[in-house]
Design a protein around this motif. Structure first.
Motif, PDB file in Angstrom:
ATOM      1  N   PRO A  65      23.418  -3.157 -12.142  1.00  0.00           N
ATOM      2  CA  PRO A  65      23.080  -4.238 -10.724  1.00  0.00           C
ATOM      3  C   PRO A  65      21.881  -4.428 -11.232  1.00  0.00           C
ATOM      4  O   PRO A  65      20.836  -3.438 -11.786  1.00  0.00           O
ATOM      5  N   SER A  66      21.022  -5.705 -10.648  1.00  0.00           N
ATOM      6  CA  SER A  66      19.913  -5.747 -10.865  1.00  0.00           C
ATOM      7  C   SER A  66      19.370  -5.316  -9.413  1.00  0.00           C
ATOM      8  O   SER A  66      19.711  -4.797  -7.836  1.00  0.00           O
ATOM      9  N   LEU A  67      18.001  -4.505  -9.735  1.00  0.00           N
ATOM     10  CA  LEU A  67      17.027  -3.713  -7.691  1.00  0.00           C
ATOM     11  C   LEU A  67      16.486  -4.762  -7.082  1.00  0.00           C
ATOM     12  O   LEU A  67      16.061  -5.590  -7.136  1.00  0.00           O
ATOM     13  N   VAL A  68      17.319  -4.910  -5.937  1.00  0.00           N
ATOM     14  CA  VAL A  68      16.512  -5.344  -4.799  1.00  0.00           C
ATOM     15  C   VAL A  68      15.972  -4.401  -3.863  1.00  0.00           C
ATOM     16  O   VAL A  68      17.004  -3.299  -3.329  1.00  0.00           O
ATOM     17  N   LEU A  69      14.299  -4.268  -3.901  1.00  0.00           N
ATOM     18  CA  LEU A  69      13.823  -2.848  -3.223  1.00  0.00           C
ATOM     19  C   LEU A  69      13.710  -3.593  -1.988  1.00  0.00           C
ATOM     20  O   LEU A  69      13.443  -4.579  -0.998  1.00  0.00           O
ATOM     21  N   ARG A  70      14.220  -2.637  -0.704  1.00  0.00           N
ATOM     22  CA  ARG A  70      13.910  -2.669   0.887  1.00  0.00           C
ATOM     23  C   ARG A  70      11.737  -2.369   1.287  1.00  0.00           C
ATOM     24  O   ARG A  70      11.659  -1.182   0.435  1.00  0.00           O
ATOM     25  N   SER A  71      11.714  -3.452   1.178  1.00  0.00           N
ATOM     26  CA  SER A  71       9.612  -2.493   1.996  1.00  0.00           C
ATOM     27  C   SER A  71       9.927  -2.061   3.060  1.00  0.00           C
ATOM     28  O   SER A  71       8.721  -1.952   3.529  1.00  0.00           O
ATOM     29  N   ASP A  72      10.793  -2.268   3.975  1.00  0.00           N
ATOM     30  CA  ASP A  72      10.501  -1.837   5.158  1.00  0.00           C
ATOM     31  C   ASP A  72      10.523  -0.955   6.023  1.00  0.00           C
ATOM     32  O   ASP A  72      12.496  -0.921   6.021  1.00  0.00           O
ATOM     33  N   VAL A  73       9.894  -0.033   6.869  1.00  0.00           N
ATOM     34  CA  VAL A  73      11.179   1.268   7.552  1.00  0.00           C
ATOM     35  C   VAL A  73      10.650   0.893   9.063  1.00  0.00           C
ATOM     36  O   VAL A  73       9.823   0.425   8.889  1.00  0.00           O
ATOM     37  N   ALA A  74      11.823   0.952   9.764  1.00  0.00           N
ATOM     38  CA  ALA A  74      12.265   0.198  11.879  1.00  0.00           C
ATOM     39  C   ALA A  74      12.945   1.587  11.735  1.00  0.00           C
ATOM     40  O   ALA A  74      13.912   1.933  11.048  1.00  0.00           O
ATOM     41  N   ASN A  75      12.620   1.351  13.052  1.00  0.00           N
ATOM     42  CA  ASN A  75      13.214   2.836  14.425  1.00  0.00           C
ATOM     43  C   ASN A  75      14.339   1.849  15.190  1.00  0.00           C
ATOM     44  O   ASN A  75      14.293   2.066  16.394  1.00  0.00           O
ATOM     45  N   VAL A  76      14.911   0.480  15.138  1.00  0.00           N
ATOM     46  CA  VAL A  76      15.669  -0.393  16.357  1.00  0.00           C
ATOM     47  C   VAL A  76      17.212  -0.047  16.496  1.00  0.00           C
ATOM     48  O   VAL A  76      18.219  -0.941  16.564  1.00  0.00           O
ATOM     49  N   TYR A  77      17.445   1.035  15.430  1.00  0.00           N
ATOM     50  CA  TYR A  77      18.643   0.786  15.500  1.00  0.00           C
ATOM     51  C   TYR A  77      19.607   1.929  15.683  1.00  0.00           C
ATOM     52  O   TYR A  77      21.144   1.619  15.877  1.00  0.00           O
ATOM     53  N   ALA A  79      21.411   4.244  18.890  1.00  0.00           N
ATOM     54  CA  ALA A  79      22.043   3.254  20.659  1.00  0.00           C
ATOM     55  C   ALA A  79      21.476   3.116  21.512  1.00  0.00           C
ATOM     56  O   ALA A  79      22.024   2.331  22.079  1.00  0.00           O
ATOM     57  N   GLN A  80      19.579   3.446  21.208  1.00  0.00           N
ATOM     58  CA  GLN A  80      19.037   3.411  22.290  1.00  0.00           C
ATOM     59  C   GLN A  80      17.375   2.408  21.909  1.00  0.00           C
ATOM     60  O   GLN A  80      17.437   3.196  21.309  1.00  0.00           O
ATOM     61  N   MET A  81      17.600   1.564  22.329  1.00  0.00           N
ATOM     62  CA  MET A  81      15.574   1.479  21.583  1.00  0.00           C
ATOM     63  C   MET A  81      14.774   2.551  22.557  1.00  0.00           C
ATOM     64  O   MET A  81      14.706   2.627  23.397  1.00  0.00           O
ATOM     65  N   PRO A  82      14.042   3.040  21.027  1.00  0.00           N
ATOM     66  CA  PRO A  82      12.950   3.741  21.837  1.00  0.00           C
ATOM     67  C   PRO A  82      12.201   3.190  22.107  1.00  0.00           C
ATOM     68  O   PRO A  82      11.583   2.050  22.561  1.00  0.00           O
ATOM     69  N   GLU A  83      11.139   3.901  23.053  1.00  0.00           N
ATOM     70  CA  GLU A  83       9.590   3.419  24.065  1.00  0.00           C
ATOM     71  C   GLU A  83       8.277   2.669  22.877  1.00  0.00           C
ATOM     72  O   GLU A  83       8.397   1.644  23.061  1.00  0.00           O
ATOM     73  N   ARG A  84       8.480   3.239  21.600  1.00  0.00           N
ATOM     74  CA  ARG A  84       8.463   2.571  20.193  1.00  0.00           C
ATOM     75  C   ARG A  84       8.270   1.562  20.169  1.00  0.00           C
ATOM     76  O   ARG A  84       8.882   2.771  18.658  1.00  0.00           O
ATOM     77  N   VAL A  85       8.999   0.611  19.083  1.00  0.00           N
ATOM     78  CA  VAL A  85       9.038   0.674  18.158  1.00  0.00           C
ATOM     79  C   VAL A  85       8.707  -0.444  16.961  1.00  0.00           C
ATOM     80  O   VAL A  85       7.207  -0.029  17.248  1.00  0.00           O
ATOM     81  N   PHE A  86       8.738  -0.020  15.301  1.00  0.00           N
ATOM     82  CA  PHE A  86       7.494  -0.589  14.675  1.00  0.00           C
ATOM     83  C   PHE A  86       8.449  -1.101  13.174  1.00  0.00           C
ATOM     84  O   PHE A  86       9.916  -0.661  13.940  1.00  0.00           O
ATOM     85  N   SER A  87       8.061  -1.521  13.146  1.00  0.00           N
ATOM     86  CA  SER A  87       8.854  -1.903  11.349  1.00  0.00           C
ATOM     87  C   SER A  87       7.172  -1.946  10.415  1.00  0.00           C
ATOM     88  O   SER A  87       6.211  -2.225  10.454  1.00  0.00           O
ATOM     89  N   ILE A  88       7.432  -0.666  10.065  1.00  0.00           N
ATOM     90  CA  ILE A  88       6.499  -0.698   8.500  1.00  0.00           C
ATOM     91  C   ILE A  88       6.246  -0.378   7.303  1.00  0.00           C
ATOM     92  O   ILE A  88       7.517  -0.440   6.663  1.00  0.00           O
ATOM     93  N   PRO A  89       5.514  -1.409   6.523  1.00  0.00           N
ATOM     94  CA  PRO A  89       5.936  -1.579   5.187  1.00  0.00           C
ATOM     95  C   PRO A  89       5.615  -1.065   4.404  1.00  0.00           C
ATOM     96  O   PRO A  89       4.755  -0.135   4.912  1.00  0.00           O
ATOM     97  N   ILE A  90       6.261  -0.249   3.070  1.00  0.00           N
ATOM     98  CA  ILE A  90       5.913   0.437   2.206  1.00  0.00           C
ATOM     99  C   ILE A  90       4.039  -0.118   1.682  1.00  0.00           C
ATOM    100  O   ILE A  90       3.864  -1.212   1.574  1.00  0.00           O
ATOM    101  N   GLU A  91       3.288   1.081   0.997  1.00  0.00           N
ATOM    102  CA  GLU A  91       2.454   0.269   0.575  1.00  0.00           C
ATOM    103  C   GLU A  91       2.221  -0.305  -0.646  1.00  0.00           C
ATOM    104  O   GLU A  91       2.714   0.369  -1.764  1.00  0.00           O
ATOM    105  N   ASN A  92       1.237  -0.854  -1.093  1.00  0.00           N
ATOM    106  CA  ASN A  92       1.953  -1.412  -2.608  1.00  0.00           C
ATOM    107  C   ASN A  92       3.169  -2.017  -2.737  1.00  0.00           C
ATOM    108  O   ASN A  92       3.143  -1.848  -4.102  1.00  0.00           O
ATOM    109  N   ALA A  93       3.804  -2.743  -2.188  1.00  0.00           N
ATOM    110  CA  ALA A  93       4.816  -3.066  -2.506  1.00  0.00           C
ATOM    111  C   ALA A  93       5.557  -3.931  -3.247  1.00  0.00           C
ATOM    112  O   ALA A  93       5.772  -3.210  -3.873  1.00  0.00           O
TER     113      ALA A  93
END
Length: 271
Positions: A65-77, A79-93
Motif C-alpha cells: 500500500p502507498s503511504l499517506v502521511l499525517r502532518s498535524d497533531v491535535a488535542n481535541v479528541y 472526552a472533554q475539550m481542554p482549556e487550550r486547544v491546538f493543531s500543530i503541524p510537523i516541521e518541513n512536512a
C-alpha cells in the motif's frame, strides 16, 4: 494512490496514536502486527505518522500500500475539550513526506463552535502546507472536520449537518486542497452536495465510529453512487474482529462494484 481499474481509493487510517488518547489504541496497540495484517489485505493506501511510517516503508518490494502521511497533531479528541486547544503541524512536512516516499500529505481543518482561534490556526497550517507541497509537487489532502461544541455526545463526535460540512469542504477546496477527506452527512442521500461543492476535487469519505458491517458497506455503496472518489476508514477496519476480511469486502465494493450482500460473504468474523 488510486486503484488503476476503478479510479477509487481505500486509505486505511492508522494514525490515531498521534493524538494522545488511550481509547484510540484499541486495535492498534501492537501496531507492527496491525500493519502486517493490513499489508496482507492490500488496501490502496495506509495513513501513518512520521514515527510509524517505517512500519510500512521498511517492507521490501514494490507491491504494498502507498503511504499517506499525517502532518498535524491535535488535542481535541478527548472526552472533554481542554482549556487550550491546538493543531500543530510537523516541521518541513512536505519534505519529510517526500523523504518517506509518501504519495500524499493530510492535514485537518477543525470547525468547533466556540473555538475560532483553532480554526484560524488550522487555516494557517493549510496555507503553509499548500506552499510547501506545491514546491515539491506533493499532493495535499485536507480533512475538514465539523465537530460539535464541547465534544457533546462523546469524544471525536462530528456534526453531520450538510450545510456545515459543505461550507467547510468548499473552504478547504478554495485553500488549495488536492483531495478532500470529509465526514458522511446525517442524511446520506445528501452527500452529492458535498461532492458538488468540491468542484471536481476528489472527495474521500471518513468512516467515523464503529458501525455494523452491513451498515458500513451500504453507506460506502451509497456515497460512491453519489460521486465520492473513495473512503478513508480507520476504526471500522482496525477495530474489527477480521480486519483483513472487512478490508477485502470494502475493496470489492469500491473496485469491483460488488453488492453489499456479496461483500459480507468475504468477512470471516462479521463485526
Amino acid at each position: 494512490m488510486f486503484h488503476p481499474k476503478s479510479g477509487r481509493l481505500l486509505d486505511v487510517a492508522v494514525d490515531h496514536g498521534f493524538f494522545g488518547e488511550s481509547a484510540f489504541l484499541n486495535g492498534i496497540a501492537d501496531l507492527p502486527a496491525a500493519i502486517d495484517t493490513l499489508i496482507e489485505a492490500a488496501p490502496d493506501a495506509i495513513q501513518l505518522t512520521i514515527g510509524q511510517a517505517r512500519l510500512l516503508q521498511s517492507r521490501p518490494g514494490r507491491f504494498k500500500p502507498s503511504l499517506v502521511l499525517r502532518s498535524d497533531v491535535a488535542n481535541v479528541y478527548g472526552a472533554q475539550m481542554p482549556e487550550r486547544v491546538f493543531s500543530i503541524p510537523i516541521e518541513n512536512a512536505a519534505e519529510t513526506a517526500a523523504q518517506l516516499d509518501a504519495v500524499c500529505l493530510v492535514v485537518n481543518i477543525f470547525d468547533i463552535p466556540g473555538q475560532p482561534e483553532l480554526k484560524e490556526q488550522c487555516i494557517r497550517n493549510v496555507l503553509a502546507l499548500r506552499a510547501e507541497c506545491t514546491r515539491l509537487a506533493m499532493p495535499l489532502m485536507v480533512e475538514p472536520l465539523v465537530m460539535r461544541a464541547d465534544n457533546a455526545g462523546g469524544a471525536y463526535l462530528v456534526d453531520g449537518d450538510v450545510d456545515r460540512i459543505t461550507a467547510l469542504v468548499r473552504q478547504a477546496v478554495e485553500l488549495g486542497a488536492d483531495l478532500i477527506k470529509a465526514d458522511p452527512t446525517d442524511q446520506i442521500d445528501e452527500y452529492h452536495r458535498v461532492v458538488e461543492v468540491a468542484s471536481g476535487i476528489p472527495v474521500l469519505v471518513r468512516g467515523g465510529g464503529r458501525v455494523a458491517d452491513a451498515v458500513l458497506l451500504q453507506r460506502t455503496a451509497d456515497v460512491l453512487q453519489q460521486g465520492a472518489a473513495g473512503i478513508v476508514y480507520g476504526r471500522n477496519i482496525i477495530q474489527h474482529s477480521d480486519p483483513a476480511g472487512i478490508t477485502q469486502a470494502l475493496m470489492a465494493v469500491l473496485h469491483d462494484g460488488a453488492s453489499v450482500e456479496h461483500a459480507l460473504t468475504l468477512i470471516g468474523a462479521a463485526g
